[in-house]
Design an enzyme around this catalytic site. Sequence first.
Site, PDB file in Angstrom:
ATOM      1  N   GLU A  41      47.975  29.895  30.245  1.00 38.17           N
ATOM      2  CA  GLU A  41      49.178  29.200  29.803  1.00 38.17           C
ATOM      3  C   GLU A  41      49.939  28.739  31.050  1.00 38.17           C
ATOM      4  O   GLU A  41      49.917  29.398  32.087  1.00 38.17           O
ATOM      5  CB  GLU A  41      50.026  30.177  29.008  1.00 38.17           C
ATOM      6  CG  GLU A  41      51.360  29.658  28.509  1.00 38.17           C
ATOM      7  CD  GLU A  41      52.200  30.767  27.869  1.00 38.17           C
ATOM      8  OE1 GLU A  41      53.068  30.430  27.050  1.00 38.17           O
ATOM      9  OE2 GLU A  41      51.982  31.955  28.194  1.00 38.17           O
ATOM     10  N   LYS A 107      51.736  25.940  20.794  1.00 37.37           N
ATOM     11  CA  LYS A 107      52.031  27.353  20.569  1.00 37.37           C
ATOM     12  C   LYS A 107      52.961  27.542  19.374  1.00 37.37           C
ATOM     13  O   LYS A 107      54.037  26.952  19.310  1.00 37.37           O
ATOM     14  CB  LYS A 107      52.662  27.934  21.831  1.00 37.37           C
ATOM     15  CG  LYS A 107      52.943  29.421  21.822  1.00 37.37           C
ATOM     16  CD  LYS A 107      53.555  29.802  23.165  1.00 37.37           C
ATOM     17  CE  LYS A 107      53.828  31.296  23.275  1.00 37.37           C
ATOM     18  NZ  LYS A 107      54.470  31.592  24.585  1.00 37.37           N
ATOM     19  N   CYS A 143      49.418  33.385  24.453  1.00 39.37           N
ATOM     20  CA  CYS A 143      50.319  34.436  24.915  1.00 39.37           C
ATOM     21  C   CYS A 143      50.973  35.211  23.773  1.00 39.37           C
ATOM     22  O   CYS A 143      50.326  36.033  23.131  1.00 39.37           O
ATOM     23  CB  CYS A 143      51.361  33.837  25.861  1.00 39.37           C
ATOM     24  SG  CYS A 143      52.149  35.040  26.967  1.00 39.37           S
TER      25      CYS A 143
END
Length: 264
Positions: A41, A107, A143
């Site tokens: 990321e 995300k 993440c």
Amino acid sequence: MARIALCQVNSGDDPEANLKLVRSGVEAAVAGGARIVVFPEATMARFGRPLEPVAQVLDGPWASAVAVVAAEHGVVVVAGMFTPADEGRVRNTLLITGAGHHLGYDKIHLYDAFGFAESDTVAPGTAPVTFEHDGIVYGVATCYDVRFPELFRALADDGADVVLLPASWGAGAGKREQWEVLVRARALDSGCWVLACGQADPAATGTEVNPKAPTGIGYSLAADGFGRVPAAAGAEPEMLLVDVDPAVSAQARTATGALANRRL
């Protein structure tokens, strides 16, 4: 069987300089036989700097340059970048490019936790993403997504046997332990391989960063659907090569019943 490289790097503030990290990482991964090369990321630019000025569309210069690298080496590259959103925010996007693919995953779960508010500057995505390469279906997540098992099970329901998980994990007491447990737990939840590629720990290389920003702790790892860990990194920049057998995912799902026996 597929060989996947996890390139644990420290990205900096400058997207152009970070392209050099991508190129050198891909070259090393290809030399090791990898067919998919995963970067963390925020590979385009690390957290802790203003993101709106560096955000670009998926057919912009940065993503296009990564696509050229992927094409030159005949691989798929997955790397974190930022794309424009409304109201001065950006989207935290995973670029997936190469072998006929050029798409992004935005995300879904934003890191509004541990005193950080990602949603102040980042707009959330809404849809899971999968892609196929060499006969294997891959899902992607980013993440903080790792704290939400429903996403990983949705990816498995969509046919994924492997989930690629770039991250820039926030440091702090107990955070390494949480990272490692969560990656293994999501593999068990979904029966998928979970290949987690984090930013290296800036402190391990003496790199100065904004201490409030989630700039990485290292400790990338791969877990299979039984929760076993065949490969793990330390805190410093490092590349892991992981041989993934999708048949293990089917075996794990049959053995655990974690998908078939759901009731809620």
